[in-house]
Motif scaffolding. Structure first.
Motif, mmCIF file in Angstrom:
data_model
loop_
_atom_site.group_PDB
_atom_site.id
_atom_site.type_symbol
_atom_site.label_atom_id
_atom_site.label_comp_id
_atom_site.label_asym_id
_atom_site.label_seq_id
_atom_site.Cartn_x
_atom_site.Cartn_y
_atom_site.Cartn_z
ATOM 1 N N GLU A 156 65.680 19.738 14.230
ATOM 2 C CA GLU A 156 64.738 20.494 13.661
ATOM 3 C C GLU A 156 63.585 20.199 13.945
ATOM 4 O O GLU A 156 62.959 19.075 14.428
ATOM 5 C CB GLU A 156 64.741 20.582 12.119
ATOM 6 N N ASP A 157 62.591 21.245 13.881
ATOM 7 C CA ASP A 157 60.960 21.205 14.475
ATOM 8 C C ASP A 157 60.048 21.621 13.477
ATOM 9 O O ASP A 157 58.869 21.626 13.634
ATOM 10 C CB ASP A 157 60.991 21.995 15.573
ATOM 11 N N THR A 158 60.169 21.681 11.999
ATOM 12 C CA THR A 158 59.471 22.283 11.151
ATOM 13 C C THR A 158 59.547 21.687 9.864
ATOM 14 O O THR A 158 60.871 21.594 9.433
ATOM 15 C CB THR A 158 59.725 24.019 10.907
ATOM 16 N N VAL A 159 58.718 21.159 9.029
ATOM 17 C CA VAL A 159 58.625 20.668 7.683
ATOM 18 C C VAL A 159 57.695 21.171 6.939
ATOM 19 O O VAL A 159 56.669 22.106 7.586
ATOM 20 C CB VAL A 159 58.515 19.135 7.693
ATOM 21 N N THR A 185 59.380 29.488 -5.845
ATOM 22 C CA THR A 185 59.135 30.553 -4.800
ATOM 23 C C THR A 185 58.549 30.168 -3.606
ATOM 24 O O THR A 185 58.965 30.808 -2.397
ATOM 25 C CB THR A 185 58.175 31.742 -5.697
ATOM 26 N N LEU A 186 57.544 29.265 -3.613
ATOM 27 C CA LEU A 186 56.993 28.910 -2.697
ATOM 28 C C LEU A 186 57.859 28.025 -1.803
ATOM 29 O O LEU A 186 58.168 28.144 -0.483
ATOM 30 C CB LEU A 186 55.711 27.779 -2.815
ATOM 31 N N ALA A 187 58.884 27.195 -2.282
ATOM 32 C CA ALA A 187 59.750 26.325 -1.589
ATOM 33 C C ALA A 187 60.603 27.632 -0.681
ATOM 34 O O ALA A 187 61.032 27.277 0.287
ATOM 35 C CB ALA A 187 60.632 25.578 -2.372
ATOM 36 N N ALA A 188 61.340 28.549 -1.453
ATOM 37 C CA ALA A 188 62.113 29.536 -0.915
ATOM 38 C C ALA A 188 61.438 30.176 0.086
ATOM 39 O O ALA A 188 62.068 30.318 1.316
ATOM 40 C CB ALA A 188 62.703 30.631 -1.861
ATOM 41 N N LYS A 189 60.202 30.463 0.183
ATOM 42 C CA LYS A 189 59.505 31.094 1.417
ATOM 43 C C LYS A 189 59.420 30.188 2.455
ATOM 44 O O LYS A 189 59.492 30.622 3.657
ATOM 45 C CB LYS A 189 58.343 31.301 0.727
ATOM 46 N N MET A 190 59.171 29.044 2.180
ATOM 47 C CA MET A 190 58.985 28.123 3.382
ATOM 48 C C MET A 190 60.410 27.607 3.940
ATOM 49 O O MET A 190 60.482 27.501 5.275
ATOM 50 C CB MET A 190 58.293 26.757 2.884
ATOM 51 N N TYR A 191 61.347 27.581 3.300
ATOM 52 C CA TYR A 191 62.731 27.413 3.605
ATOM 53 C C TYR A 191 63.066 28.455 4.543
ATOM 54 O O TYR A 191 63.686 28.204 5.583
ATOM 55 C CB TYR A 191 63.698 26.929 2.606
ATOM 56 N N ASP A 192 62.701 29.708 4.184
ATOM 57 C CA ASP A 192 63.083 30.691 4.871
ATOM 58 C C ASP A 192 62.223 30.979 6.242
ATOM 59 O O ASP A 192 63.021 31.570 7.252
ATOM 60 C CB ASP A 192 62.806 32.169 4.321
ATOM 61 N N GLN A 193 61.053 30.181 6.353
ATOM 62 C CA GLN A 193 60.218 30.110 7.533
ATOM 63 C C GLN A 193 60.712 29.185 8.392
ATOM 64 O O GLN A 193 60.159 28.783 9.568
ATOM 65 C CB GLN A 193 58.889 29.991 7.083
#
Length: 369
Positions: free
Chosen positions: A181-184, A231-239
């Motif tokens: 993976e390449d995003t955190v 909500t923010l976590a869901a957004k970032m996981y989706d990104q």
């Protein structure tokens, strides 16, 4: 004839003398009284042991808006107070703040009760602590995460959050690389310089391992809104974020919930906890946890240490106590079931480099440079 009479008279006188001597009373021997015995010395009374009054040491905690069971900053501080009370036999109490308007009244309430030490965790207490400490100059206080200047009755505990966050960044990047993976990501509570230190350290740790890795950044504007955190976590996981680290107090519980839900549904994502070991908070099934590791900010140690110092008559009023990697005031837990031994070993190697000064961790994130 005359001669005979003379002899008779002489004999009569001799007999009379003999009879008189015979009737003379023998002297009665008088016993001298025995000398009086000296009285035995009176026994000295046994010394009376002074009765010591039992003195109870009292510690009070005023929480910020996250509450006593925020699974983060307030709870960690309270755990240090409870450990102190159990070891030293002290009494404890806490007051929860529903909003920042409660800070001064709550601090003042405990001050009126003349507790031995009053502890307030969080930089949001800065102004309130300064005002109350001035109103109660004989009261002893500890503020965590903030320095209140010119108050000799306030001890100040601060942390090298950027150093501990650097290690979590290293761990996150190594785990992400391992998974291809390449995003955190990072979620902060409020966008202040203190929370920015968490962001800066995490970002630097990731870049040290893989400078090409993307770090997504979000701020919730709250330390107590679980829903915003989720909500923010869901957004970032989706990104595309594979791992998200939070420094958001109770808001971060929303991140952990989202990670648990996704892992329950078979998605390979992780959360990184803060302030205390949040592994248990991330358990979702069969003892498995969605929390990869945690950046332990040992607020419990600060609360415990200063309470002990105060009990021993060594209250560090006016001092700034710094908890860093060098004194284990920050860092990752001793046990990390979701990290391989190789990753833990590498993280510890980087810890040595930071402590020695070989690596200097920034306190300012890239977006503000």
């Amino acid at each position: 004839m005359k001669k005979f009479l003379v002899i008779l008279v002489v004999l009569s006188l001799v007999m009379a003398a003999f009879v008189g001597c015979a009737k003379k009373e023998e002297p009665v021997a008088v016993e001298e009284p025995a000398p009086a015995e000296e009285p035995a010395p009176a026994e000295e009374p046994a010394p009376v042991e002074p009765v010591e009054e039992e003195v109870t040491f009292t510690v009070g905690l005023v929480t910020d808006v996250g509450g006593i069971d925020d699974k983060s900053f307030n709870q960690g501080t309270w755990e240090g107070i409870v450990r102190f009370a159990e070891e030293k036999g002290a009494e404890t109490n806490y007051l929860q703040s529903a909003s920042d308007a409660d800070y001064i009244p709550n601090l003042s309430t405990f001050s009126d009760e003349e507790l031995d030490i009053i502890i307030a965790p969080g930089f949001l207490f800065g102004d309130a602590m300064s005002e109350v400490a001035a109103n109660f100059p004989d009261q002893k206080y500890l503020i965590i995460d903030m320095v209140v200047g010119d108050r000799s009755n306030v001890a100040n505990a601060v942390f090298a959050e950027h150093e501990g966050s650097f290690l979590t960044g290293v761990a996150a990047a190594l785990k992400a690389d391992e998974a291809g993976e390449d995003t955190v990501g990072f979620i902060g509570g409020m966008d202040f310089d203190l929370i920015q230190k968490f962001e800066a350290g995490f970002e630097a740790g990731v870049a040290t391992v893989n400078p090409d890795m993307t770090v997504l950044i979000e701020y919730a504007g709250s330390f107590s809104d679980t829903q915003i955190g989720q909500t923010l976590a869901a957004k970032m996981y989706d990104q595309g974020a594979y791992i998200i680290y939070h420094a958001a107090g109770g808001t971060g519980n929303g991140l952990i919930k989202e990670a648990k839900d996704r892992r329950t549904n078979g998605e390979d994502v992780w959360a990184i906890g803060v302030d205390k070991d949040q592994y248990a908070d991330g358990i979702y099934e069969d003892g498995k946890s969605a929390v990869l590791t945690s950046m332990m900010k040992r607020v419990d140690v600060a609360a415990y240490d200063v309470s002990v110092k105060t009990l021993n008559g060594e209250f560090p009023g006016g001092e700034i106590l710094v908890y860093s990697l060098a004194n284990d005031g920050v860092g990752i837990p001793a046990e990390n079931p979701n990290l391989s031994d190789d990753i833990v070993s590498t993280v510890n190697e980087y810890k040595i480099k930071v402590v020695s000064g070989e690596i200097e961790v920034p306190v300012l994130p890239n977006r503000l440079k």
